[in-house]
Design a protein around this motif. Structure first.
Motif, mmCIF file in Angstrom:
data_model
loop_
_atom_site.group_PDB
_atom_site.id
_atom_site.type_symbol
_atom_site.label_atom_id
_atom_site.label_comp_id
_atom_site.label_asym_id
_atom_site.label_seq_id
_atom_site.Cartn_x
_atom_site.Cartn_y
_atom_site.Cartn_z
ATOM 1 N N LEU A 532 26.971 -49.297 -50.539
ATOM 2 C CA LEU A 532 28.068 -49.045 -49.592
ATOM 3 C C LEU A 532 27.882 -47.709 -48.878
ATOM 4 N N ALA A 533 27.443 -46.693 -49.585
ATOM 5 C CA ALA A 533 27.243 -45.382 -48.963
ATOM 6 C C ALA A 533 26.143 -45.440 -47.909
ATOM 7 N N GLY A 534 25.052 -46.147 -48.237
ATOM 8 C CA GLY A 534 23.967 -46.249 -47.247
ATOM 9 C C GLY A 534 24.420 -46.941 -45.988
ATOM 10 N N LEU A 535 25.142 -48.081 -46.170
ATOM 11 C CA LEU A 535 25.619 -48.808 -44.982
ATOM 12 C C LEU A 535 26.627 -47.995 -44.198
ATOM 13 N N LEU A 536 27.556 -47.369 -44.907
ATOM 14 C CA LEU A 536 28.596 -46.613 -44.221
ATOM 15 C C LEU A 536 28.019 -45.395 -43.516
ATOM 16 N N LEU A 537 27.118 -44.673 -44.181
ATOM 17 C CA LEU A 537 26.525 -43.482 -43.549
ATOM 18 C C LEU A 537 25.679 -43.868 -42.329
ATOM 19 N N GLY A 538 24.948 -44.993 -42.428
ATOM 20 C CA GLY A 538 24.173 -45.443 -41.266
ATOM 21 C C GLY A 538 25.073 -45.731 -40.083
ATOM 22 N N PHE A 539 26.208 -46.406 -40.376
ATOM 23 C CA PHE A 539 27.153 -46.701 -39.286
ATOM 24 C C PHE A 539 27.752 -45.411 -38.724
ATOM 25 N N LEU A 540 28.139 -44.466 -39.632
ATOM 26 C CA LEU A 540 28.746 -43.217 -39.167
ATOM 27 C C LEU A 540 27.755 -42.368 -38.359
ATOM 28 N N ILE A 541 26.495 -42.330 -38.839
ATOM 29 C CA ILE A 541 25.487 -41.553 -38.083
ATOM 30 C C ILE A 541 25.325 -42.123 -36.674
ATOM 31 N N GLY A 542 25.236 -43.476 -36.574
ATOM 32 C CA GLY A 542 25.116 -44.093 -35.259
ATOM 33 C C GLY A 542 26.324 -43.826 -34.393
ATOM 34 N N LEU A 543 27.512 -43.845 -35.022
ATOM 35 C CA LEU A 543 28.744 -43.606 -34.259
ATOM 36 C C LEU A 543 28.830 -42.168 -33.791
ATOM 37 N N LEU A 544 28.448 -41.213 -34.656
ATOM 38 C CA LEU A 544 28.536 -39.799 -34.296
ATOM 39 C C LEU A 544 27.455 -39.382 -33.296
ATOM 40 N N ILE A 545 26.323 -40.015 -33.406
ATOM 41 C CA ILE A 545 25.217 -39.593 -32.533
ATOM 42 C C ILE A 545 25.338 -40.172 -31.139
ATOM 43 N N LYS A 546 26.130 -41.211 -30.954
ATOM 44 C CA LYS A 546 26.225 -41.853 -29.635
ATOM 45 C C LYS A 546 26.733 -40.902 -28.549
ATOM 46 N N PRO A 547 27.825 -40.099 -28.776
ATOM 47 C CA PRO A 547 28.248 -39.153 -27.732
ATOM 48 C C PRO A 547 27.167 -38.115 -27.403
ATOM 49 N N VAL A 548 26.429 -37.713 -28.467
ATOM 50 C CA VAL A 548 25.350 -36.744 -28.224
ATOM 51 C C VAL A 548 24.273 -37.362 -27.332
ATOM 52 N N ILE A 549 23.957 -38.620 -27.593
ATOM 53 C CA ILE A 549 22.962 -39.304 -26.758
ATOM 54 C C ILE A 549 23.443 -39.422 -25.324
ATOM 55 N N ASN A 550 24.736 -39.737 -25.171
ATOM 56 C CA ASN A 550 25.276 -39.878 -23.815
ATOM 57 C C ASN A 550 25.192 -38.561 -23.040
ATOM 58 N N VAL A 551 25.543 -37.458 -23.716
ATOM 59 C CA VAL A 551 25.465 -36.146 -23.050
ATOM 60 C C VAL A 551 24.019 -35.814 -22.697
ATOM 61 N N ALA A 552 23.118 -36.030 -23.636
ATOM 62 C CA ALA A 552 21.708 -35.740 -23.384
ATOM 63 C C ALA A 552 21.146 -36.642 -22.289
ATOM 64 N N ALA A 553 21.598 -37.895 -22.255
ATOM 65 C CA ALA A 553 21.129 -38.812 -21.213
ATOM 66 C C ALA A 553 21.576 -38.346 -19.831
ATOM 67 N N ARG A 554 22.811 -37.889 -19.730
ATOM 68 C CA ARG A 554 23.295 -37.387 -18.431
ATOM 69 C C ARG A 554 22.538 -36.137 -18.015
ATOM 70 N N ARG A 555 22.243 -35.272 -18.993
ATOM 71 C CA ARG A 555 21.443 -34.085 -18.665
ATOM 72 C C ARG A 555 20.043 -34.478 -18.201
ATOM 73 N N ALA A 556 19.456 -35.438 -18.860
ATOM 74 C CA ALA A 556 18.134 -35.913 -18.441
ATOM 75 C C ALA A 556 18.201 -36.485 -17.029
ATOM 76 N N ARG A 557 19.274 -37.239 -16.766
ATOM 77 C CA ARG A 557 19.445 -37.789 -15.414
ATOM 78 C C ARG A 557 19.534 -36.674 -14.386
ATOM 79 N N ASP A 558 20.333 -35.639 -14.687
ATOM 80 C CA ASP A 558 20.508 -34.535 -13.732
ATOM 81 C C ASP A 558 19.201 -33.770 -13.524
ATOM 82 N N ARG A 559 18.447 -33.546 -14.626
ATOM 83 C CA ARG A 559 17.178 -32.845 -14.485
ATOM 84 C C ARG A 559 16.191 -33.641 -13.637
ATOM 85 N N VAL A 560 16.133 -34.929 -13.887
ATOM 86 C CA VAL A 560 15.230 -35.775 -13.106
ATOM 87 C C VAL A 560 15.653 -35.806 -11.638
ATOM 88 N N ALA A 561 16.964 -35.935 -11.411
ATOM 89 C CA ALA A 561 17.443 -35.953 -10.029
ATOM 90 C C ALA A 561 17.094 -34.652 -9.316
#
Length: 601
Positions: A532-561
Motif C-alpha cells: 500500500l505504501a509503494g502504491l500510495l507514494l507512487g501516486f502521490l509523487i506523480g500528483l506532486l510532481i505534475k505542477p512542477v512539470i507544468n511550470v518547467a514545461a512553460r519555462r521551456a516553452r518561453d525559452r524556446v520561443a
C-alpha cells in the motif's frame, strides 16, 4: 587616375593655374565614387552623363596638356570660316553662302603636330583636314599661339542632320568655344535655347563674337553689343566676353586673337572646361541625391512587426507549443510510474512529429521509448515548411533532406504550411520596413529600397525553416531532478513489488498447509504496508510532481520561443533589413560623393 595626374602636371608645368589640378582630380574621383555607390540601385540611363564625363575627362587628361582645343561654332552665314582663315592667315576652310556651308571639321595647329595628332584623333578630325602653322616663315607673331588647336565646326543650323550631330559631339570635347553670331541672327532662339543656354556651367570657357561688325554703322555696334549682352545674361552667361570682329582685315580680329593668345598662355582652358563639365553633371544629379534628404532607417516598431510576421511564418508558436507538450511528454516518461511508462511509446513525441528532436538527450528518451534515434531526419520529400512555402511539398524535393552547417546536418522541419494570412502579413511587414526606411529619399531611391527589401523573399522561407531546425531545444536535456524523481518512483515501485511478492509467498505457503506469520506495524502486516505504501507514494509523487512539470514545461516553452524569435530576427535582418541598410548606406555614400564632386574647394 594617379598616372593621369602625373602626366597632366608634366604637360602643363610652368603654367599658373587658377583651378588646382589636384582639386579637379578629386572631384572626378568623387564622381567615380558616386557611380560605384549607386551602381545597381539607380537606372543606368540616369547615369549616362556621369559615365560619359568620366570617360571623356580621363581621355582628355591623358592627352596633351600643352595644347588648347578651341572651336569656332556658329550658324550658316555667321562668318566663322572666314574668321578661321583670317586667324590662320591663309585659306583652309571653304567659305560660301550656300547651306550647308561647312560640312566637315577643319583644324589648324600652331606649333609641331607631335602631341596634337592623338588629340585630333580623339576629337575626330580627319588627317586631310588638318593644317599646321610651324614654318619659320611664320615669325614671332605666331609664336604666341603655339599650342593652339583651332577647329572650324560645321554649321549647327545645317539642314543636314549629320552636321548638327557632329557639332553636338565636338562641343562636348573641346576646351573653349567661340560662338560666332552676326548682326542679323544674334538673337535667334535656336542659338540661345539649344546651345548658349546649355553652356551656363562653362562661362569660363565661352567667348561670344559679334562678327560682321563692319556691316553696322559705327554707332550701332555698341547698341547691338549691349542687346547681345542682355540676351546672354538671360541665358545665365553673365561675364562671358562679347567681342566685335570683322574678317575683312587683321585689325578686325585683333581682340579675338589676343583672347586666344591669353588662353593659350594660361594653359587652363582644359581644366576649366572639365570643371564646368563636372558642375553640369552634378547639377543634373542633384535631384537623385539631394543633400538635405536622408533615409529614416528602420525603427524598432517596424522591426518588431517584421519579427512577429516572420515568427508566425516560421511556425514559432507551433514549435513553442510543441516544446511545452514534448517537455510534459518526456518528463512524464522519465518521472512516471515505471509500470505505465511503456504505454507512452505509443504516443508520438510532439517535437519528433515536426522533425525537431534534439541530439543527445532526445536520443536517450527515444531509446527508452523504443524509437529509432535516426528517425528525426525527414525523408527527402520536401515536407518542410520552407518547401511548402516555395511550392515543393507535392513532389520530390529539389533540396537535399539536410543542410550542412558548421554545427552539422540541419534537418528540414515538418511544420504545417503557412496560411495565406501569414504570407500576406510578411509581405505587408516587409513593405512597411521599406516604406519607413525610404521616407524622405528622392526618387528613384524608394523603389531601390523596396526592391532590396524584397530581393531575398524567395529564399526566406527555407532560411526560416533552417533557423528553426538548428535551435537547441532545452526540453531535450534530461535534468537531474527527472532522474531523482525517476529513481524515487523505481524505489517505491520496488517497495510495492516486494510487499506484493511477500503476500503472494504467504498465500502460496497457506495453500501448502503452512500458516505464515507476518510481522506487523500496529495491526497492519508489513507486506501489506509495503504494497500500500509503494502504491500510495507512487501516486502521490506523480500528483506532486505534475505542477512542477507544468511550470518547467512553460519555462521551456518561453525559452524556446525566445531563442526562436532571436533566430527569426537574425534571419529577417540578414534577408530583409541588411539589404535595406545596404541601399541606405549606398545612398549616403553617393550623397557625400556628390557633395565632394560639386565643391570646387
Amino acid at each position: 587616375m594617379t598616372d593621369i595626374v602625373s602626366r597632366v602636371r608634366e604637360s602643363i608645368r610652368g603654367g599658373g593655374q587658377r583651378i588646382d589640378i589636384d582639386s579637379l582630380i578629386n572631384r572626378l574621383q568623387s564622381m567615380i565614387d558616386f557611380i560605384e555607390a549607386v551602381d545597381g540601385h539607380l537606372p543606368d540611363e540616369r547615369l549616362v552623363a556621369a559615365n560619359t564625363l568620366i570617360e571623356r575627362a580621363g581621355t582628355r587628361l591623358a592627352l596633351s596638356g600643352n595644347h588648347t582645343v578651341v572651336a569656332l561654332a556658329g550658324a550658316t552665314g555667321s562668318g566663322k570660316s572666314s574668321l578661321f582663315n583670317m586667324l590662320a592667315r591663309f585659306d583652309m576652310s571653304p567659305v560660301g553662302v550656300r547651306r550647308p556651308t561647312t560640312g566637315t571639321t577643319y583644324a589648324c595647329v600652331w606649333g609641331p603636330l607631335a602631341g596634337a595628332s592623338e588629340l585630333l584623333d580623339w576629337v575626330g578630325v580627319l588627317p586631310r583636314n588638318r593644317f599646321v602653322r610651324e614654318s619659320p616663315l611664320d615669325g614671332e607673331d605666331e609664336a604666341a599661339l603655339h599650342g593652339l588647336v583651332l577647329l572650324d565646326l560645321p554649321d549647327f543650323d545645317s539642314v543636314e542632320l549629320t552636321h548638327r550631330l557632329e557639332v553636338d559631339r565636338l562641343l562636348g570635347l573641346v576646351d573653349l568655344v567661340v560662338w560666332v553670331v552676326d548682326p542679323q541672327k544674334y538673337a535667334d532662339r535656336v542659338v540661345h535655347q539649344s546651345y548658349l543656354r546649355e553652356f551656363r556651367q562653362h562661362k569660363d570657357v565661352t567667348v561670344v563674337v559679334l562678327n560682321h561688325a563692319d556691316r553696322l554703322p559705327p554707332a550701332e555696334v555698341p547698341r547691338v553689343g549691349a542687346d547681345l549682352r542682355r540676351l546672354l545674361d538671360a541665358d545665365q552667361l553673365e561675364g562671358v566676353p562679347v567681342l566685335a570682329t570683322s574678317a575683312l582685315h587683321e585689325a578686325g580680329i585683333a581682340t579675338l586673337r589676343g583672347t586666344l593668345e591669353e588662353t593659350v598662355a594660361q594653359r587652363q582652358a582644359m581644366l576649366r572646361r572639365l570643371s564646368g563639365d563636372v558642375d553640369k553633371v552634378v547639377e543634373g544629379l542633384t535631384e537623385l541625391v539631394r543633400p538635405e534628404s536622408d533615409g529614416a532607417g528602420v525603427d524598432r516598431a517596424r522591426l518588431r512587426r517584421l519579427t512577429d510576421a516572420l515568427a508566425a511564418l516560421a511556425g514559432v508558436p507551433t514549435v513553442a507549443s510543441a516544446t511545452e507538450q514534448a517537455y510534459r511528454h518526456r518528463a512524464a516518461a522519465a518521472t512516471g510510474w515505471p509500470l505505465l511508462r511503456g504505454w507512452r511509446r505509443f504516443r508520438p513525441d510532439p517535437l519528433r512529429r515536426l522533425h525537431l528532436a534534439a541530439a543527445d538527450g532526445d536520443d536517450r528518451a527515444a531509446a527508452e521509448l523504443g524509437a529509432d534515434p535516426n528517425s528525426r531526419l525527414p525523408e527527402a520529400t520536401g515536407t518542410g515548411r520552407g518547401a511548402l512555402l516555395t511550392g515543393r511539398a507535392s513532389g520530390p524535393s529539389l533540396l537535399p533532406p539536410v543542410a550542412r552547417t558548421g554545427r552539422g546536418p540541419v534537418g528540414v522541419t515538418s511544420l504545417p504550411a503557412p496560411t495565406a494570412a501569414e504570407r500576406s502579413a510578411v509581405s505587408l511587414a516587409v513593405r512597411a520596413v521599406a516604406d519607413q526606411a525610404s521616407a524622405g529619399l528622392p526618387a528613384p531611391w524608394p523603389t531601390a529600397v523596396t526592391t532590396a527589401a524584397r530581393s531575398r523573399l524567395a529564399d526566406l522561407p527555407d532560411a526560416l525553416d533552417r533557423a528553426v531546425a538548428r535551435i537547441d531545444l532545452p526540453a531535450m536535456d534530461r535534468p537531474l531532478w527527472w532522474r531523482l524523481v525517476g529513481a524515487a518512483q523505481w524505489l517505491v515501485t520496488l517497495t510495492a513489488a516486494a510487499g506484493l511478492a511477500w503476500l503472494l509467498a504467504g498465500i502460496a505457503a497457506g495453500l501448502l498447509g503452512f500458516q505464515p506469520e507476518y510481522p506487523t506495524v500496529g495491526v497492519v502486516p508489513v507486506p501489506t504496508l509495503l504494497l500500500l505504501a509503494g502504491l500510495l507514494l507512487g501516486f502521490l509523487i506523480g500528483l506532486l510532481i505534475k505542477p512542477v512539470i507544468n511550470v518547467a514545461a512553460r519555462r521551456a516553452r518561453d525559452r524556446v520561443a525566445k531563442r526562436l524569435r532571436a533566430a527569426v530576427t537574425e534571419t529577417g535582418h540578414e534577408y530583409v533589413v541588411a539589404p535595406v541598410h545596404a541601399v541606405l548606406a549606398a545612398y549616403e555614400q553617393a550623397r557625400n560623393a556628390l557633395i565632394r564632386a560639386g565643391s570646387r574647394d
